[in-house]
Motif scaffolding. Structure first.
Motif, PDB file in Angstrom:
ATOM      1  N   LEU A  39       1.922  10.807   9.467  1.00 13.50           N
ATOM      2  CA  LEU A  39       1.177   9.848   8.663  1.00 13.50           C
ATOM      3  C   LEU A  39      -0.164  10.420   8.210  1.00 13.50           C
ATOM      4  O   LEU A  39      -0.871  11.052   8.987  1.00 13.50           O
ATOM      5  CB  LEU A  39       0.950   8.565   9.460  1.00 13.50           C
ATOM      6  CG  LEU A  39       2.206   7.803   9.879  1.00 13.50           C
ATOM      7  CD1 LEU A  39       1.824   6.564  10.672  1.00 13.50           C
ATOM      8  CD2 LEU A  39       3.051   7.425   8.665  1.00 13.50           C
ATOM      9  N   PRO A  40      -0.529  10.160   6.968  1.00 13.81           N
ATOM     10  CA  PRO A  40      -1.831  10.599   6.466  1.00 13.81           C
ATOM     11  C   PRO A  40      -2.920   9.621   6.904  1.00 13.81           C
ATOM     12  O   PRO A  40      -2.622   8.511   7.366  1.00 13.81           O
ATOM     13  CB  PRO A  40      -1.646  10.552   4.950  1.00 13.81           C
ATOM     14  CG  PRO A  40      -0.667   9.443   4.757  1.00 13.81           C
ATOM     15  CD  PRO A  40       0.273   9.509   5.932  1.00 13.81           C
ATOM     16  N   PRO A  41      -4.187   9.994   6.754  1.00 13.55           N
ATOM     17  CA  PRO A  41      -5.263   9.037   7.026  1.00 13.55           C
ATOM     18  C   PRO A  41      -5.294   7.944   5.965  1.00 13.55           C
ATOM     19  O   PRO A  41      -4.789   8.120   4.855  1.00 13.55           O
ATOM     20  CB  PRO A  41      -6.532   9.907   6.956  1.00 13.55           C
ATOM     21  CG  PRO A  41      -6.150  11.072   6.092  1.00 13.55           C
ATOM     22  CD  PRO A  41      -4.701  11.327   6.366  1.00 13.55           C
ATOM     23  N   GLY A  42      -5.871   6.822   6.315  1.00 16.59           N
ATOM     24  CA  GLY A  42      -5.980   5.727   5.360  1.00 16.59           C
ATOM     25  C   GLY A  42      -4.799   4.786   5.420  1.00 16.59           C
ATOM     26  O   GLY A  42      -3.956   4.842   6.318  1.00 16.59           O
ATOM     27  N   GLU A  43      -4.724   3.900   4.451  1.00 15.41           N
ATOM     28  CA  GLU A  43      -3.642   2.912   4.392  1.00 15.41           C
ATOM     29  C   GLU A  43      -2.325   3.593   4.040  1.00 15.41           C
ATOM     30  O   GLU A  43      -2.275   4.476   3.178  1.00 15.41           O
ATOM     31  CB  GLU A  43      -3.969   1.848   3.338  1.00 15.41           C
ATOM     32  CG  GLU A  43      -2.909   0.759   3.213  1.00 15.41           C
ATOM     33  CD  GLU A  43      -3.243  -0.278   2.152  1.00 15.41           C
ATOM     34  OE1 GLU A  43      -2.308  -0.962   1.693  1.00 15.41           O
ATOM     35  OE2 GLU A  43      -4.440  -0.396   1.781  1.00 15.41           O
ATOM     36  N   VAL A  44      -1.258   3.191   4.711  1.00 18.82           N
ATOM     37  CA  VAL A  44       0.063   3.774   4.469  1.00 18.82           C
ATOM     38  C   VAL A  44       1.053   2.669   4.136  1.00 18.82           C
ATOM     39  O   VAL A  44       1.125   1.645   4.829  1.00 18.82           O
ATOM     40  CB  VAL A  44       0.566   4.572   5.693  1.00 18.82           C
ATOM     41  CG1 VAL A  44       1.975   5.103   5.440  1.00 18.82           C
ATOM     42  CG2 VAL A  44      -0.384   5.719   6.012  1.00 18.82           C
ATOM     43  N   ARG A  45       1.806   2.881   3.090  1.00 18.60           N
ATOM     44  CA  ARG A  45       2.868   1.957   2.686  1.00 18.60           C
ATOM     45  C   ARG A  45       4.192   2.716   2.763  1.00 18.60           C
ATOM     46  O   ARG A  45       4.313   3.819   2.241  1.00 18.60           O
ATOM     47  CB  ARG A  45       2.626   1.468   1.260  1.00 18.60           C
ATOM     48  CG  ARG A  45       3.664   0.471   0.775  1.00 18.60           C
ATOM     49  CD  ARG A  45       3.489   0.205  -0.711  1.00 18.60           C
ATOM     50  NE  ARG A  45       4.424  -0.811  -1.175  1.00 18.60           N
ATOM     51  CZ  ARG A  45       5.703  -0.584  -1.446  1.00 18.60           C
ATOM     52  NH1 ARG A  45       6.199   0.634  -1.294  1.00 18.60           N
ATOM     53  NH2 ARG A  45       6.478  -1.569  -1.869  1.00 18.60           N
ATOM     54  N   ILE A  46       5.192   2.115   3.421  1.00 21.69           N
ATOM     55  CA  ILE A  46       6.486   2.770   3.591  1.00 21.69           C
ATOM     56  C   ILE A  46       7.568   1.946   2.908  1.00 21.69           C
ATOM     57  O   ILE A  46       7.673   0.742   3.115  1.00 21.69           O
ATOM     58  CB  ILE A  46       6.816   2.969   5.081  1.00 21.69           C
ATOM     59  CG1 ILE A  46       5.784   3.905   5.728  1.00 21.69           C
ATOM     60  CG2 ILE A  46       8.226   3.532   5.255  1.00 21.69           C
ATOM     61  CD1 ILE A  46       6.000   4.151   7.202  1.00 21.69           C
ATOM     62  N   GLY A  47       8.376   2.631   2.083  1.00 13.89           N
ATOM     63  CA  GLY A  47       9.464   1.952   1.384  1.00 13.89           C
ATOM     64  C   GLY A  47       9.303   2.025  -0.120  1.00 13.89           C
ATOM     65  O   GLY A  47       8.227   2.357  -0.641  1.00 13.89           O
ATOM     66  N   GLY A  48      10.388   1.724  -0.834  1.00 11.64           N
ATOM     67  CA  GLY A  48      10.374   1.808  -2.289  1.00 11.64           C
ATOM     68  C   GLY A  48       9.644   0.650  -2.944  1.00 11.64           C
ATOM     69  O   GLY A  48       9.297  -0.348  -2.306  1.00 11.64           O
ATOM     70  N   PHE A  49       9.442   0.784  -4.256  1.00 11.04           N
ATOM     71  CA  PHE A  49       8.750  -0.240  -5.032  1.00 11.04           C
ATOM     72  C   PHE A  49       9.708  -1.079  -5.877  1.00 11.04           C
ATOM     73  O   PHE A  49       9.307  -2.077  -6.452  1.00 11.04           O
ATOM     74  CB  PHE A  49       7.727   0.408  -5.976  1.00 11.04           C
ATOM     75  CG  PHE A  49       6.559   1.030  -5.263  1.00 11.04           C
ATOM     76  CD1 PHE A  49       5.444   0.281  -4.945  1.00 11.04           C
ATOM     77  CD2 PHE A  49       6.580   2.376  -4.926  1.00 11.04           C
ATOM     78  CE1 PHE A  49       4.357   0.858  -4.298  1.00 11.04           C
ATOM     79  CE2 PHE A  49       5.499   2.969  -4.288  1.00 11.04           C
ATOM     80  CZ  PHE A  49       4.389   2.203  -3.971  1.00 11.04           C
ATOM     81  N   GLY A  50      10.957  -0.629  -5.991  1.00 10.07           N
ATOM     82  CA  GLY A  50      11.879  -1.315  -6.881  1.00 10.07           C
ATOM     83  C   GLY A  50      11.822  -0.762  -8.287  1.00 10.07           C
ATOM     84  O   GLY A  50      11.831  -1.520  -9.266  1.00 10.07           O
ATOM     85  N   GLY A  51      11.757   0.572  -8.398  1.00 11.86           N
ATOM     86  CA  GLY A  51      11.768   1.217  -9.702  1.00 11.86           C
ATOM     87  C   GLY A  51      10.403   1.228 -10.359  1.00 11.86           C
ATOM     88  O   GLY A  51       9.388   0.839  -9.776  1.00 11.86           O
ATOM     89  N   ALA A  52      10.413   1.657 -11.622  1.00 13.07           N
ATOM     90  CA  ALA A  52       9.159   1.801 -12.363  1.00 13.07           C
ATOM     91  C   ALA A  52       8.456   0.466 -12.556  1.00 13.07           C
ATOM     92  O   ALA A  52       7.225   0.375 -12.436  1.00 13.07           O
ATOM     93  CB  ALA A  52       9.439   2.454 -13.712  1.00 13.07           C
ATOM     94  N   ASP A  53       9.211  -0.571 -12.836  1.00 10.93           N
ATOM     95  CA  ASP A  53       8.588  -1.882 -13.054  1.00 10.93           C
ATOM     96  C   ASP A  53       7.922  -2.386 -11.786  1.00 10.93           C
ATOM     97  O   ASP A  53       6.818  -2.951 -11.823  1.00 10.93           O
ATOM     98  CB  ASP A  53       9.626  -2.890 -13.539  1.00 10.93           C
ATOM     99  CG  ASP A  53      10.106  -2.586 -14.949  1.00 10.93           C
ATOM    100  OD1 ASP A  53       9.390  -1.863 -15.669  1.00 10.93           O
ATOM    101  OD2 ASP A  53      11.179  -3.073 -15.325  1.00 10.93           O
ATOM    102  N   GLY A  54       8.576  -2.186 -10.642  1.00  8.91           N
ATOM    103  CA  GLY A  54       7.986  -2.610  -9.375  1.00  8.91           C
ATOM    104  C   GLY A  54       6.730  -1.832  -9.047  1.00  8.91           C
ATOM    105  O   GLY A  54       5.747  -2.396  -8.552  1.00  8.91           O
TER     106      GLY A  54
END
Length: 242
Positions: free
Chosen positions: A37-52
């Motif tokens: 994990l990098p420093p700072g806030e971490v988000r794991i998982g996809g966004f649902g494509g370009a629109d997401g």
């Protein structure tokens, strides 16, 4: 500024730690159960494509987007390009340079994994696969070869019938790669041109082992830098001009 960094690569982690004074959000795909994990806030998982992804950029008020994904993550890079355009957010692609052939190398460049698997039987019989666990399936139908695959997590079927898997995470040392190639009597190496430190290529060069190297997919249009330092400087310029 709020900076969203896409990617779980070493360069992505280094960039997240090189932006003091900014709010950094790092996005990981979630394909590894125990990522570094990098420093700072971490988000794991996809966004649902370009629109997401565009919706996330707008909803979080992201000022800058950095695509620091693996050079072969073509879908994510394409989504980043489209999302940045939709949200009106400046985008930077951080890509370390690919490998350059040196004297003594015996490289066979191919455009995809299918051609890599077709070429193997003409080059050797004891194959070291370093393409990542998700690409091992491309070699399931190759006959007459024994495979040694190295990945962070176990691969899933389909897989070659004669396969041994080593679970390990880099960086790898030259001496370690020498021992691995010699101990398993490897006579051909397969890799994707991901760039960066490559002790395996140096070890293969020393032993005169041919290397099948899969070329990178093209990047979508956009600004590109090769180093973490250049990426951090880009963020600083954008901040100063805001």
């Amino acid at each position: 500024m709020i900076v969203l960094i896409l990617g779980g690569t070493a360069d992505a982690r280094a960039l997240a730690g090189a932006l003091p004074g900014h709010t950094v959000i790092s996005s990981l795909a979630g394909r590894t159960s125990s990522p570094l994990l990098p420093p700072g806030e971490v988000r794991i998982g996809g966004f649902g494509g370009a629109d997401g992804l565009a919706g996330f950029l707008t909803g979080r008020g992201v000022d800058l987007l950095v695509d620091a994904t693996h050079p072969f993550a073509a879908t994510i890079s394409a989504n980043a390009s489209r999302a940045a355009a939709l949200a009106g957010v400046p985008l930077l692609h951080l890509r370390r340079p690919g490998w350059v052939e040196e004297a003594g190398d015996a490289w066979h460049r191919v455009p995809n994994l299918g051609e890599a698997s077709a070429l193997l039987p003409r080059l050797g019989r004891r194959v070291f696969l370093t393409t990542g666990r998700q690409e091992i399936a491309a070699f399931a139908g190759v006959e007459g070869c024994w495979f040694l695959a190295r990945s962070v997590e176990p691969p899933a079927p389909p897989m070659p019938a004669d396969l041994e898997v080593i679970l390990d995470r880099g960086p790898f040392t030259l001496e370690g790669e020498r021992q691995l190639l010699a101990g398993h009597r490897i006579d051909v190496l397969v890799s994707k041109d991901s760039g960066g430190p490559a002790a395996k290529l140096a070890a293969a060069r020393e032993r005169g082992i041919p290397v099948v190297l899969v070329d990178r997919p093209p990047l979508p249009a956009g600004e590109i830098v090769a180093t973490v330092r250049e990426a951090a400087a880009w963020v600083t310029r954008k901040r100063d001009s805001a």
